[in-house]
Write an enzyme that holds these catalytic residues in place. Structure first.
Site, PDB file in Angstrom:
ATOM      1  N   SER A  66       0.797  -1.234   0.000  1.00 20.42           N
ATOM      2  CA  SER A  66       0.000   0.000   0.000  1.00 20.42           C
ATOM      3  C   SER A  66       0.826   1.279   0.000  1.00 20.42           C
ATOM      4  O   SER A  66       0.270   2.360  -0.208  1.00 20.42           O
ATOM      5  CB  SER A  66      -0.931   0.033   1.215  1.00 20.42           C
ATOM      6  OG  SER A  66      -1.898  -0.969   1.126  1.00 20.42           O
ATOM      7  N   LYS A  69       0.460   3.459  -2.933  1.00 21.64           N
ATOM      8  CA  LYS A  69      -0.711   4.325  -3.109  1.00 21.64           C
ATOM      9  C   LYS A  69      -0.350   5.809  -3.056  1.00 21.64           C
ATOM     10  O   LYS A  69      -1.049   6.641  -3.622  1.00 21.64           O
ATOM     11  CB  LYS A  69      -1.769   4.004  -2.033  1.00 21.64           C
ATOM     12  CG  LYS A  69      -2.349   2.598  -2.177  1.00 21.64           C
ATOM     13  CD  LYS A  69      -3.221   2.202  -0.982  1.00 21.64           C
ATOM     14  CE  LYS A  69      -3.733   0.774  -1.141  1.00 21.64           C
ATOM     15  NZ  LYS A  69      -4.459   0.283   0.058  1.00 21.64           N
ATOM     16  N   TYR A 193      -3.623  -2.567 -10.425  1.00 23.95           N
ATOM     17  CA  TYR A 193      -3.562  -2.355  -8.972  1.00 23.95           C
ATOM     18  C   TYR A 193      -2.707  -3.426  -8.288  1.00 23.95           C
ATOM     19  O   TYR A 193      -1.807  -3.124  -7.498  1.00 23.95           O
ATOM     20  CB  TYR A 193      -4.979  -2.356  -8.399  1.00 23.95           C
ATOM     21  CG  TYR A 193      -5.039  -2.281  -6.886  1.00 23.95           C
ATOM     22  CD1 TYR A 193      -4.791  -1.085  -6.225  1.00 23.95           C
ATOM     23  CD2 TYR A 193      -5.330  -3.413  -6.129  1.00 23.95           C
ATOM     24  CE1 TYR A 193      -4.829  -1.018  -4.837  1.00 23.95           C
ATOM     25  CE2 TYR A 193      -5.373  -3.352  -4.746  1.00 23.95           C
ATOM     26  CZ  TYR A 193      -5.120  -2.164  -4.105  1.00 23.95           C
ATOM     27  OH  TYR A 193      -5.150  -2.105  -2.731  1.00 23.95           O
ATOM     28  N   TYR A 245      -4.944   3.527   7.787  1.00 24.81           N
ATOM     29  CA  TYR A 245      -6.260   2.914   7.971  1.00 24.81           C
ATOM     30  C   TYR A 245      -6.840   3.366   9.306  1.00 24.81           C
ATOM     31  O   TYR A 245      -6.802   4.553   9.623  1.00 24.81           O
ATOM     32  CB  TYR A 245      -6.162   1.384   7.885  1.00 24.81           C
ATOM     33  CG  TYR A 245      -5.348   0.919   6.722  1.00 24.81           C
ATOM     34  CD1 TYR A 245      -5.683   1.322   5.420  1.00 24.81           C
ATOM     35  CD2 TYR A 245      -4.222   0.115   6.890  1.00 24.81           C
ATOM     36  CE1 TYR A 245      -4.928   0.918   4.339  1.00 24.81           C
ATOM     37  CE2 TYR A 245      -3.476  -0.293   5.805  1.00 24.81           C
ATOM     38  CZ  TYR A 245      -3.822   0.117   4.541  1.00 24.81           C
ATOM     39  OH  TYR A 245      -3.069  -0.283   3.480  1.00 24.81           O
ATOM     40  N   VAL A 263       1.135  -3.654   4.055  1.00 29.68           N
ATOM     41  CA  VAL A 263       1.129  -4.933   4.773  1.00 29.68           C
ATOM     42  C   VAL A 263       2.417  -5.727   4.579  1.00 29.68           C
ATOM     43  O   VAL A 263       2.630  -6.734   5.253  1.00 29.68           O
ATOM     44  CB  VAL A 263      -0.062  -5.850   4.398  1.00 29.68           C
ATOM     45  CG1 VAL A 263      -1.356  -5.291   4.939  1.00 29.68           C
ATOM     46  CG2 VAL A 263      -0.138  -6.079   2.908  1.00 29.68           C
TER      47      VAL A 263
END
Lengths: 311, 311, 311, 311
Positions: A66, A69, A193, A245, A263
């Site tokens: 992530s 991103k 993605y 998150y 992660v």
């Protein structure tokens, strides 16, 4: 002198982290991530002079997941500017990274670009008008350009594994498509993605790639502007409020720097005007963020006095 | 010189805001707030030297409402320290300020101290072991001490009106009580809560009261420590991630400072190391935050280069 | 003959239930309910000829709790007719009996009259224009009239205890008041609600009181109409779809009769055209319905062929 | 005589429905459904003697859509019996037919077999061990056998269109797969699901197919048992509590019969011991159920005294 202090602090932290016994839990949802060495810890800090301060496994590549991103958001803003915010929000989600509840309550508009649904929408924006292969090439070239390192590559094993098992992301993508918030075929957008999440980088490469965020949108080594100073500030603000998150508040409270975790155990952080930082340790805490990575960053900001919330 | 620039910037912003026609909507849920003059706009900035730079209606008192939550949080942390976090979380809520859904999903633990439920729990901590009158006296003395102004008082009309109509807050308090997350009788805790929300202060008084948050926990005029530097940073971090309900992400994105808004139209903001700031304009935006207040703060950070997310 | 068979079946069931070892968990949220004897089991069936068939502790009074909601619904419909449905819905809730989430999502309109929020709104309708004492008197007179038994009374110990600890119900009531869906002072409506839930009745009394629901709205003994046949059908339909909170589907699936349960361990059921039925056993299952009560009703419908879903 | 009355009532209702101006809104989410004639209305009632009473467009085939879920549930129960309830619940959902929120809150177990997610899980059970073509063949043969009509077929245009645009169902299926509650490849299960929803049948064929539900699991014409009497009752109970999505309570309240609706405008209903019924009119109400279909069924049960909730 500050550079010397930083060197000492980084080395100390690497040693302390290597010695700790609490290491969190390595993510197991795909075998490729589960194989990561729980003993690994790396840290890299690039200061305002472009000097690198590293410790531990700073040159071992890991799956950035992530953390990618942040860079796809930067690319998508470059393509469509503020129109991006019609497709994705700017607010913390108050839910887990892969929650679909929020999408149903808010008509298929993800809360922010750093939860999975939001990052899939951002990927869809980058993909539009291109073939998946081209879009992926563009993302990879951007990463190599930012890090000034042509060796950065995608781990195809990770990408393939995600593609075979990423049912929850497929649910998110199909759901957004049902609301008209996905323009490309679901499998194309998901393909891009999964691949950009599977980029492998070391701490050093990640910290290098993020220099522009620490220095007003400008790469301090080359002097080239990547984005405007305002956009760099805004990406930092989004990382602060939404980058971890449902652990974003805790991260801001403890670390006090904008950051984005993955992660794979990597965390990218930005000390505006001072440094770009990457840490990596595969064990995760209950919120899915690197356990030692967060502790290392907390130590770093405290010892260097880098919190954005005051000295 | 910077002080002169600040003076000019503050005056310019006050003039610009006075001239704008878009003023948001004045809160109407109690008559006392609905009577506020939509034309009002005030701004006060206290710099690191303790000097005040003011514009517009900087000395007109208004109902600080939720801005009081910053100070009750400070008091409660002083009483019970980190044990407070057993009673309330540190994460953005992703919902409206008075949502009760989250309480049901998370066993009566409010997400953060700045949504109503969280602030009621914080008030309950301050109240414990005291009579409501004593607790309220303590809060008021703390505000007067911080602002160095003995004239600060509670608007009893506002407090009484809230008490007569605050059914949603009564629902939140009863709900937490059902989960054992309220120790005092519901009507006592609510009484103190409604009264501290009804404190009336001017922009100048608010900015004075918040000096310790901008300067490492220390009042720069008196040299007295109010809280430790770490606690000041942490309160700032909470304001950044949770200070504007479901508009916190947008505020961070645009303004780039820790802040706390109230439905009376006030916003308190902190530029760490530089200044404490209060703005006031009664018209609210869709998220319940002062419309012109937010715009004024955005202008101030941009012109002064004060964003915590980079120059 | 059928009457003889029924007599045998009822006696058999009472014996079987008395002998079982699985008895569920007695509700403990107030001490008065926790004192109930887990060994108790009672059953009463009033057939179409008005004859009573009883077994076990059929004449021991217990706290009817939510079973009272069937009768307050009947009263409220008598007062305001279909206008009641502006205040409360007719759909199963899909959530626990005391959930507040649904209220927030649906503007303070409870999903149905048999969850707590809905029954509080129904109580508010009965109360309107009266003093709490009068409204309660009316409810009690209605129960005595229906059961043809003047000894039915309220257990003041239970009512007082609910009033002292019913924070979750207070939350629901305040929340509806905040949405304008409560007309009377919260403490008045709650007072009446807690008291009618605390009515104590035996299985025999309950089954007597429900005769009108089994026989087209008419008391078959006296020939008096309590409600129209259509209203009786509709109340039965609501019991079928909503009478057991989030266990309503399971109850319909297994028992196949309209019914309403209470946390005191009572269940009222209706076999249209055939009989009104009450069972009681204090141990509850995971959904909060009487464990043995449900099993007894399942046995009764199977042996008598009374399911409304086919022979 | 009752047969004559039924004949008259059915014809009257058909005429009344044809004459009404309020016809609801035809579903538009796929072009094939949007083309349905809003003026159409059909009704067919098969009584206990196997005699058909029809009115209006009783022999015009339409897309049965979700009505097929009753028959796939019957098939799946035949295959795995009560083990089916490990994969899907029996409770009303309290949400729209295609909600995904509930799946997230309940670990991928759909609330009941009649919401989309539940029916997809049921389809997955039927598919297991087979090729999609075989599973579909089995479903189609079952429908033809039940209706005693070999002409029943799938509308491939409808099936293809659903497959191309059914993103929300794809989201549901992927989501359940992520929780391990789908055994077959998502596209296989969805393929079978979209195809059985696209079966085209007339009211007469549907009412014929449902005879076993009205008569203790037995086809009264052939005397063959389709399911046990208990299973027929239980399927009827599920239709009553869950057959109309978030309009199930209203349907039970007004019509008082177990039923299942589809967005094609068909409704299947069962009067236990008396008749199986199908109505069809393409215009839908706000809950997605046939507007005139529901009104026609309400008139039918009232005039015939068929409500399961009392005479």
């Amino acid at each position: 002198m500050s550079s010397q202090k930083l060197d000492v602090v980084v080395r100390e932290i690497a040693e302390e982290m290597k010695a700790r016994e609490d290491r969190g839990e390595v993510a197991r949802y795909i075998p490729q991530l589960a194989r990561a060495d729980p003993e690994a810890f790396g840290i890299a800090v690039i200061d305002a002079d472009g000097e690198a301060h590293v410790g531990g496994d700073a040159d071992v590549p890991f799956s950035i997941q992530s953390v990618s991103k942040v860079f796809t958001l930067t690319l998508a803003l470059g393509k469509v500017g503020d129109r991006l915010w019609r497709r994705v929000g700017k607010e913390p989600s108050g839910t887990a990274f892969n929650s679909i509840v929020q999408l149903e309550h808010e008509s298929g508009i993800p809360r922010n670009p750093f939860i999975n649904a939001g990052a899939i929408a951002v990927t869809d924006v980058i993909l539009s008008g291109h073939q998946p292969r081209e879009a992926l090439g563009e993302i990879l070239r951007f990463m190599r350009f930012l890090a000034d390192d042509l060796t950065i590559a995608i781990d195809e094993g990770v990408a393939g594994s995600e593609q075979r098992t990423g049912f929850r992301n497929a649910a998110l993508a199909n759901y957004m498509r049902a609301f008209g918030n996905l323009e490309n075929p679901v499998e194309y957008t998901l393909g891009v993605y999964f691949h950009h999440c599977a980029i492998a980088m070391s701490c050093r490469q990640l910290a290098m790639a993020a220099r522009f965020l620490a220095h007003g949108g400008r790469n301090p080594s080359t002097g080239l502007n990547v984005v405007t100073a305002e956009r760099a500030r805004r990406i930092n603000a989004l990382m602060l409020t939404c980058g971890h998150y449902d652990g974003s508040g805790e991260f801001a409270y403890r670390v006090g720097l904008p950051g984005k975790s993955g992660v794979g155990g990597g965390i990218l952080a930005v000390a505006p005007g001072k440094a770009s930082i990457a840490v990596w340790s595969p064990g995760l805490d209950a919120s899915g963020n690197s356990h030692l990575g967060r502790i290392a960053l907390e130590a770093l900001t405290r010892r260097m006095g880098w919190s954005i919330f005051g000295a």
